[in-house]
Design a protein around this motif. Structure first.
Motif, PDB file in Angstrom:
ATOM      1  N   PHE A  26       0.838  -1.205   0.000  1.00 34.84           N
ATOM      2  CA  PHE A  26       0.000   0.000   0.000  1.00 34.84           C
ATOM      3  C   PHE A  26       0.872   1.255   0.000  1.00 34.84           C
ATOM      4  N   THR A  29       2.234   2.043  -3.444  1.00 29.96           N
ATOM      5  CA  THR A  29       1.308   2.294  -4.543  1.00 29.96           C
ATOM      6  C   THR A  29       0.422   3.518  -4.336  1.00 29.96           C
ATOM      7  N   PHE A  30      -0.005   3.788  -3.108  1.00 34.38           N
ATOM      8  CA  PHE A  30      -0.890   4.927  -2.871  1.00 34.38           C
ATOM      9  C   PHE A  30      -0.272   6.255  -3.292  1.00 34.38           C
ATOM     10  N   VAL A 331      -5.157   3.994  -9.102  1.00 38.73           N
ATOM     11  CA  VAL A 331      -5.992   4.210  -7.925  1.00 38.73           C
ATOM     12  C   VAL A 331      -6.320   2.912  -7.194  1.00 38.73           C
ATOM     13  N   PRO A 334      -3.088   0.471  -4.437  1.00 33.35           N
ATOM     14  CA  PRO A 334      -2.928   0.322  -2.983  1.00 33.35           C
ATOM     15  C   PRO A 334      -3.871  -0.710  -2.388  1.00 33.35           C
TER      16      PRO A 334
END
Length: 384
Positions: A26, A29-30, A331, A334
């Motif tokens: 997460f 990727t976020f 989007v 995460p």
């Protein structure tokens, strides 16, 4: 790719937790969503080449900080999450800049955009092919922390190569109206182009799934089923090897293939078989063969998407729309790592792999049934 393998294994090795591995995914990727959404305006202000160089320089320093802290003062798990967040926050503007400058570089070199897009994607696939199995071996040989030192140096080399070996490309010619207005302009253009909106929606879901598979499920498979980190690297590497071959074939023959049918079939084959074969518990050599076939199919996907973008996005909006599409595509990523880690902990690896296979199958349907996808065989000039 070295980071994508070394970091999950580093977290598994130090914590033993699938959930914490998903949380680390997460953190990687976020920030790409934030960066892709707002970074395109920064790319326009700095210029494509400068944005690429600065992105790599900052990313390299952050990656080097992870093993440096671990081997000296110590690296807590929360601090690792912060560093992963910052590292991926600074990476996406560089990717946007390199993609945005590609059509102008191709035109200056007298190369057809189909061949240039395939070559660009093929180099990335080739890096995956080489670095993934190599990383699996090096994790055993030198350990994940030392491997991250190597990864940090590669960012600095990338900055040097782009800064000294790539011609300066003219800026978009459109002044920034502010970050929020730039984001809105990209979103409005994307909303009006239903074909690209549908394609982006498919990529949102498949990126979610791919993140969970690559950063969590394959690591768990290598640990719990194969009992060897080299299996992690080999599966990722043969996927890249197949993709390189697929990209080369598409670069040579793509102009003669129907784009919609090619994209739909390749999208289907790129996701379903490679996860299903693991879920069914097939022998590892068969899993490698099927994964390579899926990689071959995946080789045509990014070049087709690139051609679609270059044909339909006006040059002054290129960085902003590509940034918006990248943000949208990221989007779900995460969620993918968190979902894979959590579902594996609750239901087990086998059930999670089957669930992911089902979603891969459903998300492959649009090119075969939605009318907007017929436009893929009739690309429009940019600006129309």
């Amino acid at each position: 790719m070295v980071s994508l393998l070394a970091v999950p294994w580093f977290v598994l090795e130090t914590t033993g937790s699938a959930v914490l591995t998903g949380l680390a995914s997460f953190a990687t990727t976020f920030p790409t969503i934030i960066s892709a959404a707002f970074g395109s305006s920064l790319v326009d202000r700095l210029g494509f080449r400068a944005a690429s160089v600065w992105s790599d320089l900052i990313s390299g320093v952050i990656v080097l900080a992870v093993p440096a802290l671990f081997l000296t003062t110590g690296l807590s798990y929360p601090l690792l999450l912060v560093l992963l967040f910052l590292r991926w926050l600074t990476t996406t503007p560089g990717e946007t800049a390199r993609k945005a400058m590609l059509p102008d570089l191709a035109e200056g070199a007298g190369v057809r955009i189909e061949r240039a897009a395939a070559a660009y994607d093929g180099v990335s696939r080739g890096a995956t092919m080489v670095s993934a199995p190599l990383a699996g071996v090096l994790i055993l040989w030198i350990g994940p922390s030392t491997l991250l030192f190597v990864d940090g140096v590669t960012f600095l080399l990338s900055a040097l190569l782009v800064g000294t070996g790539v011609s300066r490309v003219a800026r978009s010619g459109r002044e920034s109206d502010g970050y929020l207005n730039d984001l809105r302009a990209g979103m409005v253009f994307l909303w009006r182009d239903r074909l690209q909106l549908s394609a982006t929606g498919m990529i949102v879901i498949v990126n979610l799934l791919d993140t969970g598979v690559t950063q969590v499920l394959l690591a768990l498979y290598a640990r719990d089923v194969a009992a060897d980190p080299r299996a992690f690297g080999l599966l990722t590497g043969v996927l890249g090897a197949g993709a390189v071959a697929g990209t080369i074939v598409y670069g040579a023959a793509g102009g003669r293939l129907p784009m919609r049918l090619t994209y739909g079939l390749c999208f289907l084959l790129a996701g379903v078989p490679r996860v299903l074969v693991l879920a069914l518990g097939a022998p590892f050599p068969l899993a490698l063969a099927v994964t390579m076939l899926s990689g071959f199919a995946a080789g045509a996907i990014n070049p087709i998407l690139g051609i679609l973008q270059y044909d339909r996005i006006p040059v002054p909006l290129r960085a902003r729309v590509i940034g918006t599409m990248t943000a949208a595509a990221y989007v779900g990523m995460p969620v993918g790592g968190l979902l894979a880690g959590s579902l594996s902990a609750l239901a087990g690896l086998h059930v999670t792999l089957l669930a992911f296979t089902g979603v891969y199958l459903v998300i492959s349907v649009p090119p075969f049934v939605f009318r907007s996808w017929r436009e893929l065989d009739q690309p429009h000039p940019a600006g129309v």
